[in-house]
Design a protein around this motif. Structure first.
Motif, PDB file in Angstrom:
ATOM      1  N   GLY A 296     -22.516 -47.070  13.447  1.00 21.86           N
ATOM      2  CA  GLY A 296     -23.554 -46.167  12.959  1.00 21.86           C
ATOM      3  C   GLY A 296     -23.362 -45.784  11.502  1.00 21.86           C
ATOM      4  O   GLY A 296     -22.276 -45.875  10.937  1.00 21.86           O
ATOM      5  N   LYS A 297     -24.450 -45.322  10.912  1.00 24.13           N
ATOM      6  CA  LYS A 297     -24.446 -44.907   9.506  1.00 24.13           C
ATOM      7  C   LYS A 297     -23.528 -43.700   9.312  1.00 24.13           C
ATOM      8  O   LYS A 297     -23.625 -42.714  10.038  1.00 24.13           O
ATOM      9  N   PHE A 298     -22.632 -43.810   8.356  1.00 22.66           N
ATOM     10  CA  PHE A 298     -21.672 -42.763   7.965  1.00 22.66           C
ATOM     11  C   PHE A 298     -20.694 -42.389   9.075  1.00 22.66           C
ATOM     12  O   PHE A 298     -20.094 -41.320   9.034  1.00 22.66           O
ATOM     13  N   TYR A 299     -20.514 -43.269  10.055  1.00 20.05           N
ATOM     14  CA  TYR A 299     -19.582 -42.953  11.144  1.00 20.05           C
ATOM     15  C   TYR A 299     -18.145 -42.999  10.634  1.00 20.05           C
ATOM     16  O   TYR A 299     -17.716 -43.955  10.001  1.00 20.05           O
ATOM     17  N   ARG A 300     -17.409 -41.944  10.922  1.00 20.42           N
ATOM     18  CA  ARG A 300     -15.972 -41.883  10.634  1.00 20.42           C
ATOM     19  C   ARG A 300     -15.312 -41.245  11.843  1.00 20.42           C
ATOM     20  O   ARG A 300     -15.732 -40.187  12.300  1.00 20.42           O
ATOM     21  N   ALA A 301     -14.300 -41.901  12.353  1.00 20.67           N
ATOM     22  CA  ALA A 301     -13.601 -41.382  13.526  1.00 20.67           C
ATOM     23  C   ALA A 301     -12.862 -40.101  13.172  1.00 20.67           C
ATOM     24  O   ALA A 301     -12.437 -39.911  12.031  1.00 20.67           O
ATOM     25  N   GLU A 302     -12.726 -39.247  14.157  1.00 20.94           N
ATOM     26  CA  GLU A 302     -11.952 -38.017  13.956  1.00 20.94           C
ATOM     27  C   GLU A 302     -10.525 -38.407  13.568  1.00 20.94           C
ATOM     28  O   GLU A 302      -9.918 -39.285  14.169  1.00 20.94           O
ATOM     29  N   GLY A 303     -10.015 -37.770  12.524  1.00 23.14           N
ATOM     30  CA  GLY A 303      -8.660 -38.061  12.063  1.00 23.14           C
ATOM     31  C   GLY A 303      -8.556 -39.304  11.200  1.00 23.14           C
ATOM     32  O   GLY A 303      -7.452 -39.773  10.906  1.00 23.14           O
ATOM     33  N   ALA A 304      -9.709 -39.864  10.777  1.00 22.53           N
ATOM     34  CA  ALA A 304      -9.691 -41.058   9.929  1.00 22.53           C
ATOM     35  C   ALA A 304      -9.020 -40.733   8.596  1.00 22.53           C
ATOM     36  O   ALA A 304      -9.135 -39.619   8.093  1.00 22.53           O
ATOM     37  N   PRO A 305      -8.307 -41.702   8.023  1.00 26.39           N
ATOM     38  CA  PRO A 305      -7.682 -41.462   6.715  1.00 26.39           C
ATOM     39  C   PRO A 305      -8.738 -41.104   5.672  1.00 26.39           C
ATOM     40  O   PRO A 305      -9.905 -41.493   5.790  1.00 26.39           O
ATOM     41  N   ALA A 306      -8.318 -40.374   4.652  1.00 27.84           N
ATOM     42  CA  ALA A 306      -9.227 -39.986   3.575  1.00 27.84           C
ATOM     43  C   ALA A 306      -9.776 -41.229   2.884  1.00 27.84           C
ATOM     44  O   ALA A 306      -9.137 -42.277   2.848  1.00 27.84           O
ATOM     45  N   GLY A 307     -10.961 -41.097   2.338  1.00 28.32           N
ATOM     46  CA  GLY A 307     -11.605 -42.222   1.653  1.00 28.32           C
ATOM     47  C   GLY A 307     -12.554 -42.925   2.593  1.00 28.32           C
ATOM     48  O   GLY A 307     -12.615 -42.657   3.791  1.00 28.32           O
ATOM     49  N   GLY A 308     -13.307 -43.827   2.052  1.00 26.53           N
ATOM     50  CA  GLY A 308     -14.264 -44.564   2.869  1.00 26.53           C
ATOM     51  C   GLY A 308     -15.566 -43.797   3.007  1.00 26.53           C
ATOM     52  O   GLY A 308     -15.603 -42.580   2.850  1.00 26.53           O
ATOM     53  N   THR A 309     -16.615 -44.541   3.284  1.00 34.73           N
ATOM     54  CA  THR A 309     -17.946 -43.938   3.379  1.00 34.73           C
ATOM     55  C   THR A 309     -18.510 -43.948   4.790  1.00 34.73           C
ATOM     56  O   THR A 309     -19.545 -43.346   5.036  1.00 34.73           O
ATOM     57  N   GLY A 310     -17.873 -44.682   5.696  1.00 34.45           N
ATOM     58  CA  GLY A 310     -18.429 -44.815   7.028  1.00 34.45           C
ATOM     59  C   GLY A 310     -19.586 -45.798   7.072  1.00 34.45           C
ATOM     60  O   GLY A 310     -20.426 -45.729   7.964  1.00 34.45           O
TER      61      GLY A 310
END
Length: 135
Positions: free
Chosen positions: A78-92
């Protein structure tokens, strides 16, 4: 960027040349491999396999990280999906873009957790294989 170690592989099976848009396919693979590098602990393997049968090409990336959040295997695209606890950085956006590119090639991509841990991403493409000619 990421330390890489090449490990001995199982016997190599010849994959015929595939008629496809290599730019889209390589970028999709790059996005998946980038995620694998981010979520896999140092000195852990990331496995890339390629198989072909019945006019289909199957590419699989398996990492040895924490895996996908339970119940969210389809949401990771999905758009802008980031898992809980994902490392900093990235856009999802990496997996969303990968899926869009693979779908543009007439294929599909899915992800699941491996029974022994880590995530598995599989690209399945209808493929037109080309004959190799001797140079």
């Amino acid at each position: 960027m990421f330390p890489v170690s090449l490990l001995p592989m199982s016997p190599v099976h010849t994959i015929p040349l595939v008629k496809t848009d290599q730019t889209l396919l390589l970028q999709a693979l790059a996005n998946i491999l980038h995620n694998a590098c981010v979520y896999t602990p140092p000195d852990s393997a990331i496995e890339l396999t390629a198989r072909h049968a019945e006019q289909k090409l199957r590419l699989t990336v398996r990492d040895h990280g924490p895996g996908l959040p339970a119940g969210e295997e389809s949401r990771v695209f999905g758009k802008f999906y980031r898992a809980e606890g994902a490392p900093a950085g990235g856009t999802g956006l990496g997996l969303l873009i990968a899926r869009g590119f693979i779908q543009a090639l007439g294929g599909d991509i899915r992800g699941w957790n491996h029974p022994d841990g880590g995530a598995v991403f599989e690209i399945l493409l209808k493929a037109e294989f080309m004959e190799q000619t001797a140079a």
